[in-house]
Design a protein around this motif. Structure first.
Motif, short mmCIF file in Angstrom:
data_model
loop_
_atom_site.label_atom_id
_atom_site.label_comp_id
_atom_site.label_asym_id
_atom_site.label_seq_id
_atom_site.Cartn_x
_atom_site.Cartn_y
_atom_site.Cartn_z
N VAL A 125 -0.27 3.12 -10.49
CA VAL A 125 -1.21 1.92 -11.16
C VAL A 125 -0.32 1.04 -11.92
N GLY A 126 -0.62 -0.24 -11.67
CA GLY A 126 -0.14 -1.29 -12.45
C GLY A 126 -0.07 -2.55 -11.38
N LYS A 127 0.01 -3.83 -12.04
CA LYS A 127 -0.19 -4.95 -11.23
C LYS A 127 0.91 -5.95 -11.74
N VAL A 128 1.59 -6.67 -10.90
CA VAL A 128 2.65 -7.45 -11.36
C VAL A 128 2.14 -8.73 -12.07
N THR A 129 0.82 -8.98 -11.83
CA THR A 129 0.20 -10.12 -12.86
C THR A 129 0.09 -9.49 -14.27
N GLY A 130 -0.22 -8.28 -14.31
CA GLY A 130 -0.21 -7.59 -15.71
C GLY A 130 1.34 -7.55 -16.33
N ARG A 161 0.84 -1.37 -0.03
CA ARG A 161 -0.05 -0.12 0.18
C ARG A 161 0.82 1.12 0.09
N HIS A 162 2.12 1.08 0.81
CA HIS A 162 2.95 2.30 0.57
C HIS A 162 3.48 2.66 -0.62
N ILE A 163 3.89 1.62 -1.43
CA ILE A 163 4.50 1.60 -2.72
C ILE A 163 3.63 2.48 -3.38
N TYR A 164 2.22 1.98 -3.61
CA TYR A 164 1.22 2.54 -4.48
C TYR A 164 0.95 3.93 -3.89
N ALA A 165 1.12 4.17 -2.85
CA ALA A 165 0.73 5.69 -2.08
C ALA A 165 1.81 6.40 -2.43
N VAL A 166 2.89 6.01 -2.67
CA VAL A 166 4.01 6.81 -3.27
C VAL A 166 4.09 7.21 -4.50
N GLY A 167 3.53 6.27 -5.22
CA GLY A 167 3.61 6.38 -6.52
C GLY A 167 2.25 7.21 -7.19
N SER A 168 1.57 7.26 -6.35
CA SER A 168 0.13 7.98 -6.66
C SER A 168 0.44 9.43 -6.17
N ALA A 227 1.90 13.64 -0.86
CA ALA A 227 0.89 13.40 0.05
C ALA A 227 1.33 12.30 0.87
N ALA A 228 1.95 11.12 0.18
CA ALA A 228 2.52 10.24 1.06
C ALA A 228 3.45 10.57 1.97
#
Length: 372
Positions: free
Chosen positions: A319-324, A244-251, A255-256
């Motif tokens: 945004v992005g998934k490892v499965t993708g 969750r922190h990784i995606y928060a930093v990316g978004s 704000a993160a």
């Protein structure tokens, strides 16, 4: 992307009179995808936090050469060589993280410098022989061997069928759990019939490919390693605070930071992870060729970036998934394999793959504009 993959598989199967979907070709395709797919998983997280890593290709080649030297010239056992290479790769990745997060060098410049350094180091290590032959059978089995079977029934690899079924069960349970959580917190979800159709469609693709592989030699060790990497990173990114922190930093990094997330620490972790996966990619590639060469790692980083973008990672971050990323890697590899079977010229292959990459990025940009 699952629909795109299905269309690609169906199209090439028809055009090649079924040769594309033969057991041998699918097995070779997945084995050839392994080292790029592993890189694509790590690259997805790097792009998610709005960074880039251009050094991963020659880092993989350089670390693969070190592994070859340890095995052949130093005589280090394989069970010691592999952990040492993975830890060394993590250390090299952390150096990139420090340059980016602590010193403030743009990731493009920092990793470009790393790419040149690793390229030179690889040439230095292989300049005497040009190619370092690896004769260790256990090491080479990582890139060319297949998992043992419990027993065979009508020529089918039963253990591979069990693993394929397990993948389907885990996928269905994961999707159902995510849907329940979204409903619980009143997020928008797709309709029940469409959701069921999605589960059936993707499960069918997984099951069919598993059936094809089970009719040959079963799952290779490369495929098993690739699946383990996806499983571990999917869990880390979707079920843990770190994810969750990784995606928060990316978004939104600012704000993160204001919310108490250590942005520098996240950057260190992501680049360290990328370095470790580069080492794993180098091991897979060296084991597959059974040698380390002066050209190992060439354009790996671009293939990994392309797979990540085709797999759905957003250039805007967050945004992005490892499965993708895995699906993106398989899509790009399928295009190459299918065009090779059809005798398409290399020049046209590059143009078609470039068009697919451009289409994926255009789709991402248009989708974000529509949502905004």
């Amino acid at each position: 992307m699952y629909i795109a993959l299905f269309v690609i598989l169906l199209t090439f199967s028809i055009l090649t009179d079924g040769l594309f979907m033969s057991s041998r070709n699918i097995s070779n395709l997945l084995d050839a995808t392994g080292y790029i797919a592993v890189l694509a998983v790590g690259m997805t997280l790097v792009i998610v936090i709005r960074q880039i890593d251009l050094s991963v290709g020659f880092a993989a080649g350089f670390l693969g050469a070190i592994a070859a030297i340890m095995l052949t010239q130093v005589g280090v056992p394989v069970y010691i060589t592999i952990p040492v290479i993975l830890v060394l790769g993590m250390g090299l990745g952390l150096i990139n993280g420090v340059l980016v997060a602590k010193i403030g060098i743009p990731s493009f410049v920092a990793t470009l410098a790393g790419m040149l350094v690793f390229r030179g180091a690889l040439l230095q290590m292989t300049e005497k022989t040009g190619t370092i032959i690896v004769s260790d059978e256990r090491f080479n089995a990582i890139g060319n061997g297949f998992i043992p079977d419990l027993f065979e029934v009508n020529g089918l690899h039963i253990l591979s069928l069990i693993l394929g079924l397990l993948c389907i069960v885990l996928y269905v349970l994961s999707e159902m759990a995510n849907r329940r959580n979204k409903i619980k917190y009143q997020f928008e979800v797709i309709s029940g019939p469409i959701f069921a159709l999605k589960l059936i469609f993707i499960s069918t693709i997984i099951g069919y490919i598993t059936w094809i592989l089970a009719g040959y030699n079963g799952f290779s060790w490369t495929v098993v390693i690739m699946l383990l990497v996806v499983l571990i990173y999917h869990f880390l990114t979707t079920k843990t605070v770190l994810g969750r922190h990784i995606y928060a930093v990316g978004s939104n990094p600012e704000a993160a930071h204001l919310s108490g997330i250590n942005v520098k620490k996240i950057t260190y972790i992501v680049f360290g992870s990328m370095g470790m996966l580069s080492a794993l990619s180098g091991i897979l590639f060296t084991a597959r060729l059974q040698s380390a060469t002066t050209t190992a790692g060439t354009l790996f980083e671009l293939d990994a970036i392309a797979a990540a973008y085709v797999g759905g990672v957003s250039s805007a971050g967050g945004v992005g998934k490892v499965t993708g990323a895995i699906i993106g890697a398989i899509v790009m590899a399928s295009l190459t394999s299918g065009m090779n079977l059809l005798g398409v010229g290399v020049s046209y292959q590059y143009m078609i793959r470039g068009g697919v990459l451009a289409a994926a990025v255009i789709f991402d940009v248009m989708t974000r504009k529509k949502r905004a």
